[in-house]
Motif scaffolding. Sequence first.
Motif, PDB file in Angstrom:
ATOM      1  N   ASP A  88       0.817  -1.206   0.000  1.00 21.07           N
ATOM      2  CA  ASP A  88       0.000   0.000   0.000  1.00 21.07           C
ATOM      3  C   ASP A  88       0.855   1.263   0.000  1.00 21.07           C
ATOM      4  OD1 ASP A  88      -2.265  -1.526  -0.001  1.00 21.07           O
ATOM      5  OD2 ASP A  88      -2.586  -1.401   2.160  1.00 21.07           O
ATOM      6  N   ASP A  89       2.033   1.221   0.627  1.00 15.93           N
ATOM      7  CA  ASP A  89       2.910   2.383   0.666  1.00 15.93           C
ATOM      8  C   ASP A  89       3.368   2.775  -0.729  1.00 15.93           C
ATOM      9  OD1 ASP A  89       2.691   2.519   3.366  1.00 15.93           O
ATOM     10  OD2 ASP A  89       4.629   1.619   3.806  1.00 15.93           O
ATOM     11  N   THR A  90       3.834   1.794  -1.492  1.00 12.71           N
ATOM     12  CA  THR A  90       4.342   2.099  -2.822  1.00 12.71           C
ATOM     13  C   THR A  90       3.216   2.494  -3.765  1.00 12.71           C
ATOM     14  OG1 THR A  90       4.278  -0.260  -3.382  1.00 12.71           O
ATOM     15  CG2 THR A  90       6.345   0.610  -2.565  1.00 12.71           C
ATOM     16  N   LEU A  91       2.071   1.828  -3.659  1.00 11.71           N
ATOM     17  CA  LEU A  91       0.952   2.172  -4.533  1.00 11.71           C
ATOM     18  C   LEU A  91       0.448   3.572  -4.240  1.00 11.71           C
ATOM     19  CD1 LEU A  91      -1.090  -1.167  -4.688  1.00 11.71           C
ATOM     20  CD2 LEU A  91       0.568  -0.255  -6.322  1.00 11.71           C
ATOM     21  N   LEU A 108       7.385  -3.569 -21.587  1.00 12.57           N
ATOM     22  CA  LEU A 108       7.200  -2.195 -21.130  1.00 12.57           C
ATOM     23  C   LEU A 108       8.050  -1.906 -19.897  1.00 12.57           C
ATOM     24  CD1 LEU A 108       3.368  -1.518 -21.569  1.00 12.57           C
ATOM     25  CD2 LEU A 108       5.248  -0.322 -22.699  1.00 12.57           C
ATOM     26  N   ILE A 109       8.072  -2.834 -18.957  1.00 14.51           N
ATOM     27  CA  ILE A 109       8.872  -2.640 -17.751  1.00 14.51           C
ATOM     28  C   ILE A 109      10.347  -2.476 -18.115  1.00 14.51           C
ATOM     29  CG2 ILE A 109       9.748  -3.837 -15.706  1.00 14.51           C
ATOM     30  CD1 ILE A 109       6.889  -4.944 -15.335  1.00 14.51           C
ATOM     31  N   THR A 110      10.828  -3.288 -19.031  1.00 16.03           N
ATOM     32  CA  THR A 110      12.228  -3.189 -19.450  1.00 16.03           C
ATOM     33  C   THR A 110      12.513  -1.861 -20.133  1.00 16.03           C
ATOM     34  OG1 THR A 110      12.450  -5.586 -19.702  1.00 16.03           O
ATOM     35  CG2 THR A 110      14.011  -4.218 -20.906  1.00 16.03           C
ATOM     36  N   ARG A 111      11.595  -1.420 -20.991  1.00 17.91           N
ATOM     37  CA  ARG A 111      11.805  -0.159 -21.703  1.00 17.91           C
ATOM     38  C   ARG A 111      11.768   1.038 -20.769  1.00 17.91           C
ATOM     39  NH1 ARG A 111      10.019   0.486 -27.829  1.00 17.91           N
ATOM     40  NH2 ARG A 111      10.486  -1.598 -28.608  1.00 17.91           N
ATOM     41  N   ILE A 112      10.888   0.998 -19.791  1.00 19.24           N
ATOM     42  CA  ILE A 112      10.719   2.157 -18.914  1.00 19.24           C
ATOM     43  C   ILE A 112      11.726   2.154 -17.778  1.00 19.24           C
ATOM     44  CG2 ILE A 112       9.105   3.437 -17.467  1.00 19.24           C
ATOM     45  CD1 ILE A 112       8.416   3.283 -20.501  1.00 19.24           C
ATOM     46  N   GLY A 135      11.210  -5.406  -8.774  1.00 18.68           N
ATOM     47  CA  GLY A 135       9.854  -5.075  -8.364  1.00 18.68           C
ATOM     48  C   GLY A 135       8.882  -6.018  -9.058  1.00 18.68           C
ATOM     49  N   ASP A 136       7.613  -5.630  -9.125  1.00 20.62           N
ATOM     50  CA  ASP A 136       6.658  -6.472  -9.818  1.00 20.62           C
ATOM     51  C   ASP A 136       5.806  -5.613 -10.742  1.00 20.62           C
ATOM     52  OD1 ASP A 136       4.415  -5.413  -8.317  1.00 20.62           O
ATOM     53  OD2 ASP A 136       5.093  -6.648  -6.649  1.00 20.62           O
ATOM     54  N   ASP A 137       4.954  -6.283 -11.530  1.00 22.94           N
ATOM     55  CA  ASP A 137       4.232  -5.555 -12.560  1.00 22.94           C
ATOM     56  C   ASP A 137       3.051  -4.748 -12.025  1.00 22.94           C
ATOM     57  OD1 ASP A 137       2.456  -7.570 -12.029  1.00 22.94           O
ATOM     58  OD2 ASP A 137       2.486  -8.449 -14.033  1.00 22.94           O
ATOM     59  N   ARG A 138       2.808  -4.793 -10.700  1.00 25.40           N
ATOM     60  CA  ARG A 138       1.776  -3.919 -10.143  1.00 25.40           C
ATOM     61  C   ARG A 138       2.185  -2.457 -10.250  1.00 25.40           C
ATOM     62  NH1 ARG A 138       1.051  -7.312  -4.664  1.00 25.40           N
ATOM     63  NH2 ARG A 138       3.298  -7.426  -5.022  1.00 25.40           N
ATOM     64  N   THR A 139       3.483  -2.220 -10.286  1.00 26.70           N
ATOM     65  CA  THR A 139       3.977  -0.863 -10.511  1.00 26.70           C
ATOM     66  C   THR A 139       3.482  -0.351 -11.852  1.00 26.70           C
ATOM     67  OG1 THR A 139       5.965  -1.256  -9.205  1.00 26.70           O
ATOM     68  CG2 THR A 139       6.054   0.531 -10.803  1.00 26.70           C
ATOM     69  N   LEU A 140       3.627  -1.160 -12.900  1.00 28.20           N
ATOM     70  CA  LEU A 140       3.167  -0.768 -14.232  1.00 28.20           C
ATOM     71  C   LEU A 140       1.660  -0.554 -14.233  1.00 28.20           C
ATOM     72  CD1 LEU A 140       3.665  -0.325 -17.264  1.00 28.20           C
ATOM     73  CD2 LEU A 140       3.425  -2.803 -17.567  1.00 28.20           C
TER      74      LEU A 140
END
Length: 224
Positions: free
Chosen positions: A86-89, A176-180, A187-192
């Motif tokens: 929840d902190d990161t989101l 996308l994660i690799t490009r950005i 981390g995980d794809d919830r960031t994306l």
Amino acid sequence: MSKTILIVEDQQVLREITKEYLVDEGYQVLEAGDGKEALALFQEHEVALIILDIMLPELDGWSVCRRIRKTSNVPILMLTSRSDEDDTLLGFELGADDYVVKPCSPPILLARAKRLLEGPQRHHSRETLYGGAIALHLPSRSVTVNGSPCNLTHTEFEILACLLGSKGTIFTREQLITRIWGYDYIGDDRTLSSHIRNLRSKLGAHADQIVTVIRSGYKFEEHA
């Protein structure tokens, strides 16, 4: 002129270690030990990146991020010693571009900072990318929707530039994660997912042009 990075961290030892690595790479560094001092320095100087701890005296990192996002899209890299999702989101919802969980090695932090400062390598021959009512100008890092400015964070801009630069192409979440964020992303794809959600919210009626392809990824589609 070298770019200026603002480090906001209440632990002096961590500030000094981070500063040493950044100065060795040729960056100018400003230091703040609390949230109020950070806001004052940001108003007084031209800052290219903020490395922002969440747990701070006076004003916490979330409050600092919220206030800065009212007037600026400067890249913000958040530091947290918490592992709570929840902190990161929450940080992403407030406009942070990336985060690093402490303790982290200075080389990893430096690599993530460089990624935000320099951005992914692009090979577009055009300065402006168009997708219906959406126009993205690469040199000025500005976006308009129906002619009106659309204020995106650094990471939201990079995602839109990637999708809009290859309209109709499906990018997997991993691509996308690799490009950005680069190959060394931890981390995980919830960031994306969080950044995509924020980007769609800002595009308003044109949010559906960023299409989710089930079990594949995302693509940008023109409106018919």
